[in-house]
Design a protein around this motif. Structure first.
Motif, PDB file in Angstrom:
ATOM      1  N   LYS A  71      -6.612  -1.664  -0.954  1.00 62.64           N
ATOM      2  CA  LYS A  71      -6.230  -1.341  -2.158  1.00 62.64           C
ATOM      3  C   LYS A  71      -6.156  -0.041  -2.007  1.00 62.64           C
ATOM      4  O   LYS A  71      -5.332   0.689  -2.951  1.00 62.64           O
ATOM      5  N   ASP A  90       3.168  -2.425  -3.035  1.00 63.75           N
ATOM      6  CA  ASP A  90       1.963  -1.927  -2.103  1.00 63.75           C
ATOM      7  C   ASP A  90       2.234  -2.796  -0.839  1.00 63.75           C
ATOM      8  O   ASP A  90       2.310  -3.798  -0.737  1.00 63.75           O
ATOM      9  N   SER A 141      -7.553   1.934  -6.733  1.00 62.21           N
ATOM     10  CA  SER A 141      -6.118   1.939  -6.908  1.00 62.21           C
ATOM     11  C   SER A 141      -5.547   2.832  -7.803  1.00 62.21           C
ATOM     12  O   SER A 141      -4.577   3.423  -7.615  1.00 62.21           O
ATOM     13  N   ARG A 168      -5.903   6.129  -5.953  1.00 63.94           N
ATOM     14  CA  ARG A 168      -5.015   6.112  -4.828  1.00 63.94           C
ATOM     15  C   ARG A 168      -3.629   6.852  -4.992  1.00 63.94           C
ATOM     16  O   ARG A 168      -3.187   7.527  -4.336  1.00 63.94           O
TER      17      ARG A 168
END
Lengths: 175, 909
Positions: free
Chosen positions: B718, B786, B688, B691
C-alpha cells in the motif's frame, strides 16, 4: 460507490463543497463558521460511510440536511451576544454600500437574515442552489406543496420587510 | 389552476424557474385572478433582487481551506458492527434466551396441567392426610410432576411434595403388577371430593375396581436406570403406572368428575399428553445436539426413553437416536488421525453391538460429507498438499491397490478417500493399503500444520492458503496482465526456515519472489526506462511444455541524479526484538545504511515499545556520529505498539517532508504487533493517503518465529515501498548497501506488464507465480490502478509454461510494459514481440540463468504444493538446481538455493 477510496472522497468533496459552503454561509452569514460546518459534514459522511449503493440524489439531500443541522447547532452554540454583535457588524458593513440599486438589493439580503430558519432554508435552497421542490422536500422533511407555500410566504415577508426598511431608511438603514 | 396552486408556484414563475408547460397555465391564471396579480406585484421586485443578491454569492469560489480539506480526506470510515434489525444484546443472548424461554414455557405448561387445588390449600391437605395418612410420598410421583421436575431442571423438592400431597386422594393397591398409584383429583368442590372419597372408602374394592378400570389406560413406564441423576430420580426407577386420569383436570375445572363414561376422553387426553411430552423431549434433545447445553447426557437419554415408552409407535426411531453416540460435528481430520485405529475399532464394536446404529452412521457420514462440501476449498488445498506429499513410490503403489490405476491429474482422489471422510469410508473400503495411506497422509498434514505453527507462527490467518494459476486457453483469453513485484522477502524467509530444518508454510511461498530473488543479468536499457528480454526453451520437468521467460530490467540511476532522501526509520524496540537476529541486526543494518547515505540526506528515528518515542528528528547524514550513538543506545523492552510507532513516524515524515526528495518511512520490525484488524486497516488507510502526497513506506522484516508476513507485505504494498526480509548480516549488506539505490530511488511506479499471446502459436499457457499480482486486461491501461514499483537497476522476471503450435516463424505474442515515470508522473508504455527465434532447443543448452529461473520456480511450486508439479519429484528439481549451482559457484544466493533444495528434499520425504 461501493468502497470509500481516496478518489471517491475527493470526487464527492469537489462536487458538493461549493454548494454546501454557499448554503452554510447563507445560513450562518459567516464564511469561517461555514467552513467548519462543511468540514464537519464531510467528516460525518465519511466516518459513517456505508459501502452500499447510494444514489447521488439522496446523497445530496443528506448533505444539505446535515449541513442545515450542523448550522443550526453552530448557531445555538454561539453565544447569543457574539452572534448579534457579528450580525450587527455585518449589517453595518452592508449598509455602507451606497449605490441605490445595490442598496435595495443589500436590504433584501439583510432581510433574508431576519427570516425564520425554515424560510431562509427554502429561499436559499430554491433560489440560490436551484434545487427542485422534490429535493427540498426531502431535505427539509416537508411536503412539496408546503415548500412552495413556504417559499411564497418567505418572499412576501421579505417584500414587507424591505418596505419597512424603505420607510425607515431615512433613519439609517435596516436594523 | 387554482389560487393555492398558483401561489405555491408564483415564486418559481417570477424567478423564471417554472417549466414551459406551466408558465402558460400560470399566465392564464394571473390574467384572470386579481388576487394573484397583486401577489405578483408585491413579490416581483423582491424576487429579482433576491436572485441577484444570491447570485453575488455564487460567484465566490466556495472551496474548503486546504487544511480542512486534508482533514476531511483523511477521515477514516468507522468500523461498524453488522447491522441487524435486532439490538446487539438480543443477537448475543438469543440462544440463551430461547433456551430459557423454552424451559419457562414447558414449566408453565406443566404447572398448568396440575389440578388447581394442588397448589396449596392446607385444609385440604390435612384432610387428605387424614384419609390416607399411610401413603409414602415417594410413591406419588405422577407423570406430570416428573415432567415438571425434568423440564425445570429439577423442580424444588418442597413444591414437589406440596403438589403431591395437597388436595388429592391416594390409594395404594397391592397387586400382582407391583406398586401402583392411583390418584383422583379435580373435583369441582371440596365437598364433592369428600363425599366421593367417603363413598369410595365405604364401598372399598368395588370403587377401586372402577378406578382401576379407568387407570388401565395409563401406560406402563419402563425406565432405564439413569447413571448420574439427582437422588430423587432414583425413585422412578421401577415400573409404575402413569395415572392418566389426572390429565383431565387440565381441560376444565368445572367439569364433572370421571365416572365410568369418561374412559374414552381420558385416553384421548392421554394421547395428547404423550404428544406434548414427545415434543418436549425432542426439544430437549435438539437443544443438546445443537448447542451442547448444560443438560447432561444421562438426562437427555432419560428424557428420550421416558417419552418413548409412552409412545411405542415412535420407539424404533427413537431408540436409534438414543443408542447412537451423539452425532459429532463432521470431524476435523486431525482428530480422526490421532486416534484412528482406536476409532476404527470402536466403530466396529459399536456396529456389532447394535444393528440400529447403521442408520446413525449413515447420517453421520452424510453430515461429514456435507461438511466437507462446505469447506471444499480448504479440503482441496489440503488434498493438494497431501497428494504432493504422497509422491513416494511405495505410497503410490498402495494408492493404486486401493483405488485402481493411478490417473495422472487425478491424484487427489485417494487423498479424498483418506482425508475428507473420517472413519466411515475407510471402514467400508476396509483394505489395508488405504489405511496405511490415510495414516501417512494425515500424519503429513499434521506435521505440516505443526510446522506452520512453529515456523511461521502461522495459523491460516497469518499465512493464507496458496492460490495457483491454472492453464488458460490462449483462444479464450490471450491476455495475461500482472503488476510487477520486486519483493524477495518470501525467499529470504523460506531460506531461513529451510536451513533451520522446517518447511515453510505453503501460503507463505510466493513464486515470483523466489524467482526475483536472483539476478539474471539482463542487459540494461540505454535510452528508455525499461528493457524487455524474452526467450524460451523446453521445460526440463514436463517435456510436452515450453518454458517462456520474460525479463524486464529498469534503468540504473547514477549517483548525481539521485535525489536527497528524507528517511524516517520506525524501529520496533519491543521486548520481542531483544535477540541477536533482530535488534542487533537492525543496529548493524543502520550502521551500513548511514554509511551509504549522501551527506545531504536526513534521517529521523522513531522507536516504539510500549510507547512511541522520537529519538532523532531530521538529522543530516553528515552527522553520522550523533545518529549512530542514538541508534546504539536503543534498548528493547515492553510491548509492541506498532500502531503508535507508525503514527508518530508518519507525523514526523509529514513534518520533515521535502518535495523533490525521496520521502520514506521505513519500518524495521519483527511484525509481531498487538493490534486488531481495525487498527491495521486504519494504518493502511493512512499509508495509502500519504502515499499520494509522496511519502512512501518500506518494510524490513527481521527475526524468525512469530511473524506477521501478510500484514507487513500489505503495508509495503500500500505504501508503494519495498518489502524485504533480513535474516543475516549478509542479507543486511545486500539490502542496505548493494540494493540501497534500488530501494530508495524508484525509477517507475505502477509498473504493469501485459503479455498478449498469439492464439495461432500458443495453445495454452500457465503463468508461474504472480497470483496475488494478477490484473484484468482492462486494468493494464487504467492508470488509477496501483501496481508495483521498480527501483534503480532492478529487474523482474516472469515465467510462463506454454504449449506451442503453428508455424515456427510467427511471433508468439507481444509483451507490453506500462509505467509511471517516478519523477514526472508521465505514463509511458513499451511493447516488444516475443520472437520465435529466441528458442533454445534443449534445456541444457539454455543460458545458465534461465535454467536457474526454471529451477527456482519449480522449487517454489513444490514448496507450496502446486498440483501442476505433481508429476515431477523434488529430486529432479534438486538436480537442475545443483547443476546451476556448480556453474554459478560464486553467487552466494545460488549456493543457498542448493542447500535449501537438498534440505527441502529431505524434509519432504
Amino acid at each position: 460507490m461501493e468502497n470509500l477510496t481516496g478518489e471517491t472522497m475527493e470526487a464527492i468533496v469537489s462536487e458538493h463543497e461549493p454548494a454546501l459552503l454557499r448554503y452554510a454561509s447563507g445560513l450562518l452569514h459567516d464564511p469561517h463558521a461555514a467552513q467548519d460546518v462543511v468540514q464537519n459534514v464531510f467528516i460525518k459522511l465519511f466516518s459513517q460511510w456505508q459501502p452500499k449503493p447510494n444514489p447521488s440524489q439522496s446523497l445530496r439531500a443528506w448533505l444539505f440536511r446535515v449541513t442545515h443541522n450542523e448550522a443550526i447547532d453552530t448557531i445555538r452554540r454561539r453565544k447569543r451576544l457574539e452572534f448579534l454583535h457579528f450580525k450587527h457588524a455585518q449589517e453595518e458593513a452592508s449598509a455602507q454600500v451606497c449605490r441605490p440599486e445595490d442598496d435595495r438589493m443589500e436590504r433584501v439580503m439583510a432581510a433574508v437574515k431576519r427570516l425564520d430558519m425554515p424560510e431562509q432554508q427554502v429561499v436559499l435552497l430554491r433560489l440560490q442552489e436551484g434545487l427542485s421542490y422534490q429535493e427540498i422536500a426531502a431535505i427539509t422533511g416537508r411536503s412539496e406543496g408546503n415548500v412552495g407555500c413556504l417559499l411564497h410566504h418567505a418572499v412576501k415577508k421579505l417584500s414587507r420587510l424591505v418596505q419597512q426598511a424603505d420607510t425607515t431608511s431615512g433613519k439609517g438603514g435596516p436594523s | 389552476m387554482n389560487c393555492d396552486m398558483a401561489k405555491s408556484k408564483l415564486i418559481d414563475y417570477l424567478a423564471g424557474m417554472l417549466p414551459e408547460g406551466e408558465i402558460q397555465e400560470m399566465e392564464k391564471h394571473l390574467s384572470e385572478c386579481r388576487d394573484c396579480q397583486a401577489e405578483r406585484e408585491a413579490c416581483g421586485e423582491t424576487v429579482s433582487l433576491l436572485q441577484r443578491g444570491l447570485a453575488g454569492h455564487k460567484g465566490q469560489p466556495f472551496r474548503l481551506d486546504p487544511a480542512r480539506r486534508a482533514k476531511v480526506l483523511a477521515t477514516v470510515p468507522r468500523k461498524r458492527a453488522v447491522r441487524t434489525p435486532w439490538p446487539v444484546w438480543w443477537v448475543k443472548w438469543q440462544p440463551v434466551l430461547n433456551a430459557a424461554a423454552a424451559v419457562l414455557i414447558l414449566a408453565t405448561v406443566g404447572i398448568l396441567m396440575l389440578p388447581p387445588g394442588l397448589l396449596g390449600d392446607r385444609r385440604e391437605y390435612s384432610f387428605a392426610r387424614d384419609v390416607a395418612p399411610e401413603v409414602e410420598e415417594s410413591e406419588l410421583k405422577p407423570v406430570e410432576q416428573v415432567k415438571v421436575k425434568k423440564m425445570a431442571y429439577r423442580a424444588q423438592e418442597s413444591s414437589l411434595s406440596q403438589t403431591v400431597s395437597a388436595g388429592e386422594e391416594v390409594e395404594s393397591i397391592g397387586g400382582s403388577s407391583g406398586k401402583r398409584n392411583i390418584r383422583r383429583e379435580g373435583y369441582a368442590t371440596h365437598e364433592e371430593a369428600v363425599t366421593d372419597d367417603l363413598a369410595a372408602d365405604r364401598s372399598g374394592g368395588v370403587t377401586d375396581g372402577k378406578y382401576l378400570d379407568s387407570d388401565t389406560y395409563g401406560v406402563v413406564v419402563d425406565l432405564p436406570k439413569p447413571q448420574a441423576v439427582a437422588p430423587d430420580r432414583n425413585e422412578l426407577d421401577d415400573r409404575r403406572v402413569a395415572p392418566v386420569d389426572k390429565l383431565r383436570v387440565t381441560s376444565g375445572e368445572g367439569e364433572t368428575p370421571p365416572k365410568s363414561g369418561t374412559v374414552t376422553r381420558d385416553s384421548l387426553l392421554a394421547e395428547a399428553a404423550g404428544e406434548t411430552r414427545l415434543e418436549a423431549s425432542e426439544q430437549a434433545q435438539g437443544k443438546m445436539g445443537a448447542s451442547g447445553s448444560s443438560m447432561s447426557r444421562a438426562d437427555a437419554q432419560y428424557d428420550v426413553s421416558y417419552s418413548l415408552s409412552e409412545a411405542p409407535a415412535e420407539k424404533k426411531s427413537k431408540a436409534a437416536a438414543v443408542g447412537t453416540p451423539a452425532p459429532q460435528p463432521a470431524s476435523p481430520v486431525i482428530v480422526a488421525a490421532k486416534s484412528e485405529r482406536e476409532a476404527e475399532k470402536g466403530f466396529k464394536t459399536k456396529i456389532a453391538e447394535s444393528p440400529l446404529n447403521r442408520k446413525g452412521i449413515q447420517a453421520n457420514r452424510k453430515a461429514a460429507e456435507k461438511e466437507s462440501l462446505d469447506s471444499e476449498e480448504y479440503e482441496r488445498l489440503r488434498r493438494d498438499e497431501v497428494a504432493k506429499d504422497l509422491s513416494e513410490p511405495s505410497d503410490i503403489r498402495s494408492l493404486q491397490v486401493a483405488t485402481g490405476p493411478k490417473v495422472p491429474g487425478k491424484v487427489d482422489a485417494p487423498g479424498q478417500a483418506g482425508v475428507s471422510v473420517p472413519g466411515v469410508q475407510r471402514l467400508e473400503a476396509a483394505s489395508e493399503p488405504v489405511k496405511v495411506v490415510a495414516n501417512k497422509t494425515l500424519d503429513v498434514v499434521k506435521a505440516r500444520e505443526d510446522a506452520d505453527h512453529d515456523g511461521w507462527a502461522g495459523g491460516e490467518q497469518v499465512v493464507p492458503p496458496p492460490v495457483f494459476n491454472s492453464w488458460v486457453e490462449a483462444k479464450q483469453n490471450a491476455f495475461s496482465t500482472f503488476s510487477i513485484d520486486v519483493d524477495t522477502a518470501s525467499f529470504t524467509r523460506a531460506r531461513k526456515l529451510l536451513l533451520s530444518g522446517s518447511l515453510p508454510p505453503a501460503g507463505g511461498v510466493r513464486v515470483e519472489e523466489f524467482v526475483n530473488a536472483f539476478d539474471y543479468d539482463y542487459p540494461s536499457p540505454d535510452r528508455r526506462a525499461f528493457s524487455v528480454y524474452t526467450d524460451r526453451t523446453r521445460s526440463p520437468f514436463r517435456s510436452q511444455y515450453e518454458l517462456l521467460r520474460i525479463g524486464v530490467r529498469g534503468k540504473v540511476i547514477g549517483r548525481d541524479r539521485q535525489r536527497p532522501s528524507i528517511l524516517t526509520l520506525v524501529i520496533d524496540a519491543s521486548g520481542s526484538m531483544n535477540t541477536p537476529d533482530r535488534l542487533d541486526l537492525i543496529k548493524s543494518s543502520i550502521h551500513m545504511l548511514v554509511g551509504r547515505m549522501a551527506p545531504a540526506d536526513s534521517l529521523s528515528v522513531v522507536t516504539f515499545g510500549s510507547e512511541p518515542r522520537l529519538v532523532l528528528d531530521s538529522v543530516k547524514a553528515a552527522d553520522s556520529k550523533q545518529i549512530l550513538s542514538v541508534i546504539d543506545a536503543i534498548q528493547a523492552t515492553g510491548t509492541t505498539q506498532l500502531e503508535g510507532g507508525l503514527k508518530l513516524g508518519y507525523a514526523t515524515a509529514v513534518r520533515n517532508f521535502r518535495s523533490g526528495g525521496v520521502n520514506q518511512v521505513i519500518l524495521l520490525s519483527d511484525g509481531v504487533a498487538n493490534m486488531g484488524a481495525a487498527t491495521a486497516e486504519e494504518i493502511l488507510a493512512q499509508v495509502s493517503t500519504t502515499r499520494k502526497q509522496g511519502i512512501y513506506c518500506s518494510v524490513f522484516g527481521f527475526g524468525k518465529g512469530p511473524y506477521n508476513d501478510a500484514m507487513l507485505e500489505t503495508l509495503a504494498d500500500k505504501g508503494d515501498g519495498v518489502y524485504r526480509f533480513v535474516d543475516s548480516q549478509a542479507e543486511a549488506r545486500r539490502v542496505f548497501v548493494d540494493d540501497l539505490a534500488a530501494t530508495l530511488h524508484i525509477i517507475a511506479r505502477d509498473v504493469k506488464i501485459q503479455v498478449e499471446f498469439n492464439p495461432d502459436r500458443v495453445r495454452t499457457y500457465r503463468q508461474i507465480g504472480y497470483e496475488n499480482r494478477a490484473l484484468t486486461k482492462e486494468q493494464f491501461r487504467d492508470d488509477s490502478v496501483d501496481a508495483g514499483e521498480v527501483g534503480s537497476g532492478q529487474s523482474v522476471t516472469a515465467l510462463y509454461e506454454i504449449t506451442s503450435q503453428g508455424r515456427a516463424q510467427d511471433p508468439l505474442g507481444m509483451v507490453r510494459v506500462r509505467w509511471k515515470n517516478a519523477d514526472s508522473g508521465q505514463v509511458e508504455e513499451l511493447e516488444q514481440p516475443i520472437r520465435s527465434s529466441d528458442f533454445h532447443e534443449s534445456f541444457d543448452k539454455a543460458p545458465v540463468r534461465f535454467r536457474l529461473a526454471a529451477g527456482v520456480a519449480e522449487f517454489a511450486d513444490h514448496l507450496r504444493g502446486n498440483p501442476v508439479v505433481m508429476g515431477t519429484e523434488m529430486r529432479e528439481v534438486s538436480r537442475v538446481i545443483r547443476a546451476v549451482g556448480l556453474e554459478l559457484n560464486l553467487d552466494q544466493r545460488v549456493a543457498d538455493l542448493v542447500r535449501m533444495a537438498s534440505a527441502a528434499e529431505n524434509l519432504m520425504k
